[in-house]
Design a protein around this motif. Structure first.
Motif, short mmCIF file in Angstrom:
data_model
loop_
_atom_site.label_atom_id
_atom_site.label_comp_id
_atom_site.label_asym_id
_atom_site.label_seq_id
_atom_site.Cartn_x
_atom_site.Cartn_y
_atom_site.Cartn_z
N ASN A 71 0.82 -1.22 0.00
CA ASN A 71 0.00 0.00 0.00
C ASN A 71 0.85 1.27 0.00
O ASN A 71 0.39 2.33 0.41
N TYR A 72 2.09 1.15 -0.45
CA TYR A 72 2.97 2.32 -0.48
C TYR A 72 2.34 3.43 -1.34
O TYR A 72 1.93 3.19 -2.48
N GLY A 73 2.23 4.63 -0.75
CA GLY A 73 1.64 5.75 -1.47
C GLY A 73 0.13 5.82 -1.36
O GLY A 73 -0.49 6.77 -1.87
N LYS A 74 -0.50 4.86 -0.72
CA LYS A 74 -1.96 4.83 -0.60
C LYS A 74 -2.38 5.20 0.82
O LYS A 74 -1.56 5.30 1.73
N TYR A 116 2.91 -0.29 4.50
CA TYR A 116 3.63 0.97 4.27
C TYR A 116 2.79 2.01 3.52
O TYR A 116 3.20 2.54 2.48
N PRO A 117 1.63 2.40 4.05
CA PRO A 117 0.82 3.42 3.38
C PRO A 117 1.30 4.83 3.71
O PRO A 117 2.15 5.03 4.58
N SER A 118 0.71 5.81 3.04
CA SER A 118 1.02 7.22 3.34
C SER A 118 0.31 7.66 4.62
O SER A 118 0.89 8.35 5.46
N LYS A 119 -0.97 7.30 4.73
CA LYS A 119 -1.77 7.68 5.89
C LYS A 119 -2.53 6.46 6.41
O LYS A 119 -2.94 5.59 5.63
N ILE A 120 -2.74 6.44 7.72
CA ILE A 120 -3.61 5.44 8.35
C ILE A 120 -4.63 6.20 9.17
O ILE A 120 -4.28 6.95 10.10
N TYR A 121 -5.91 6.04 8.82
CA TYR A 121 -7.00 6.68 9.57
C TYR A 121 -7.56 5.66 10.57
O TYR A 121 -7.90 4.53 10.19
N GLY A 165 6.80 5.49 14.36
CA GLY A 165 7.73 6.59 14.19
C GLY A 165 9.14 6.14 13.90
O GLY A 165 9.90 6.82 13.19
N LEU A 166 9.52 4.98 14.43
CA LEU A 166 10.87 4.45 14.22
C LEU A 166 11.02 3.81 12.85
O LEU A 166 11.99 4.05 12.13
N HIS A 167 10.05 2.98 12.46
CA HIS A 167 10.19 2.18 11.23
C HIS A 167 9.45 2.77 10.02
O HIS A 167 9.84 2.49 8.88
N TYR A 168 8.39 3.54 10.26
CA TYR A 168 7.61 4.10 9.14
C TYR A 168 7.35 5.59 9.40
O TYR A 168 6.19 6.02 9.52
N PRO A 169 8.41 6.38 9.52
CA PRO A 169 8.23 7.80 9.89
C PRO A 169 7.42 8.60 8.88
O PRO A 169 6.84 9.63 9.22
N GLU A 170 7.36 8.14 7.61
CA GLU A 170 6.62 8.88 6.59
C GLU A 170 5.12 8.59 6.67
O GLU A 170 4.30 9.30 6.05
N THR A 171 4.74 7.53 7.39
CA THR A 171 3.33 7.17 7.50
C THR A 171 2.66 7.99 8.60
O THR A 171 3.08 7.95 9.76
#
Length: 393
Positions: free
Chosen positions: A187-190, A321-326, A368-374
């Protein structure tokens, strides 16, 4: 035994004492007792010896030079009839005399250290020393063997536990790899929406193009499209009460939580009949209430299960690895569910709410450690206020 009348100091004292009683019980199977028996044999007085008395059978022989050895407790009929001779060094005799008096012995004498020295010189035989040393050596060896047996048992237990853990780890790797390997970074970028069953789910407005991951009974809400569904805790009372009714009709991918054997809560697993659909895949989660680590590689480690199935869904969502998680419907409140039902057995009290919030904080640190961009966003938060970014609809 400081009183001369209570102590044998020469041969005449011993002969006099033997002449006034029916027989002799020697208390003590150690070096002094062995020497005393040898001396009595040499002086042709051994026929007057009835037996040897000891406090315990442990470490003592059954007989000494043909004279039987008994514990004091076995000599109830002898205590008034026979003369008890304490065959130990003088400094040990007072406490033994008290013990014999308490037992009810009528005639009690000790041996002076001086007389014992004379006896040692007269018998000129070191057999008692050898016997005592052998007995001590054998006792020491037996103690060492017992210690070795205990160590071997401990090592065996550790080995069994190690083998068990290896087998368990192999199972976790096999089950979770089969479930999740294909979804890594998918889900990278989704955007991903995780939907729990709190009342605020009713205020959710669809995020266009998002991947929707539901938990437990969210599938009963017809207005929400599901791409994945995580379910766990299929205990009998839930199934019999209809909580997961028509789960078999759900078309999306279903991940069904299992526990590892070490958790001892197999009663919470769904029965096999719920796994007949081709869209249902097991996964193994970490033990609830345990200080379990949150692992990045969910293929070879348990998924973080904790106190709610939401953690399994969130852990999986991060793995994609998505962009956002709601986070929707993750209310951490005692207001029941989105459909208006209230289950007293699963109500969230203050203590449980605090535990849940601490676990959410752990998940935030992990992300925050492993997926800071999410970015993790809490939608209409109730009990989750102040942890993630918040939006209200």
């Amino acid at each position: 035994m400081g009183n001369d009348n209570n102590c044998v100091r020469k041969k005449d004292d011993l002969a006099d004492a033997l002449g006034k009683c029916e027989g002799l019980v020697i208390y003590g199977a150690g070096l002094v007792g062995n020497c005393m028996i040898q001396y009595l044999i040499k002086e042709k007085m051994a026929s007057r010896v009835i037996c040897v008395a000891v406090k315990s059978r442990e470490g003592n022989p059954e007989a000494i030079m043909g004279i039987p050895v008994f514990t004091l407790g076995e000599l109830e009929d002898y205590k008034e009839k026979y003369f008890f001779l304490i065959a130990t060094l003088e400094h040990l005799q007072d406490s033994i005399k008290e013990e014999l008096e308490k037992f009810g012995c009528r005639t009690i004498l000790g041996i002076s250290n001086t007389y014992y020295t004379q006896i040692r010189e007269e018998i000129n035989d070191f057999t008692p020393d050898v016997v005592c040393n052998l007995r001590k050596g054998i006792g020491y060896m037996l103690d060492r063997f017992r210690q070795m047996d205990q160590k071997i048992d401990q090592l065996r237990d550790r080995l069994d536990n190690f083998v068990y853990l290896v087998e368990e780890q192999n199972e976790i790797s096999a089950v979770n790899t089969r479930a999740f390997a294909r979804y890594r970074n998918c889900n990278y970028g989704k955007d991903v929406v995780i939907m729990a069953t709190g009342p605020t789910l009713n205020h959710y407005k669809l995020v266009n193009g998002a991947i929707h991951i539901g938990v437990n009974t969210v599938y009963k809400n017809p207005g929400i499209p599901l791409d994945f569904l995580f379910v766990q805790d299929g205990r009998a009372e839930f199934l019999n009460g209809g909580k997961f009714e028509k789960l078999e009709d759900v078309a999306c991918k279903i991940f069904m939580g299992r526990v590892s054997k070490s958790t001892h809560v197999e009663w919470s697993e769904f029965p096999e009949s719920y796994r007949l659909g081709g869209n249902v895949t097991d996964y193994i989660m970490a033990q609830a209430h345990a200080q379990a680590g949150i692992y990045r590689d969910i293929c070879h480690h348990p998924v973080y299960g904790g106190l709610t199935v939401v953690f399994s869904a969130l852990h999986f969502a991060l793995y994609t690895y998505p962009s956002k998680i709601y986070l929707v419907g993750c209310d951490i409140s005692s207001e029941g569910y989105y459909d208006g039902t209230v289950d007293k057995s699963t109500l969230i009290n203050t203590a449980k709410a605090n535990e849940l919030k601490e676990d959410y904080k752990l998940m935030k640190e992990f992300a925050g450690l492993h997926y800071p961009e999410t970015e993790i966003i809490s939608v209409n938060p109730v009990g989750l206020k102040g942890i993630f970014k918040e939006i209200y609809t």
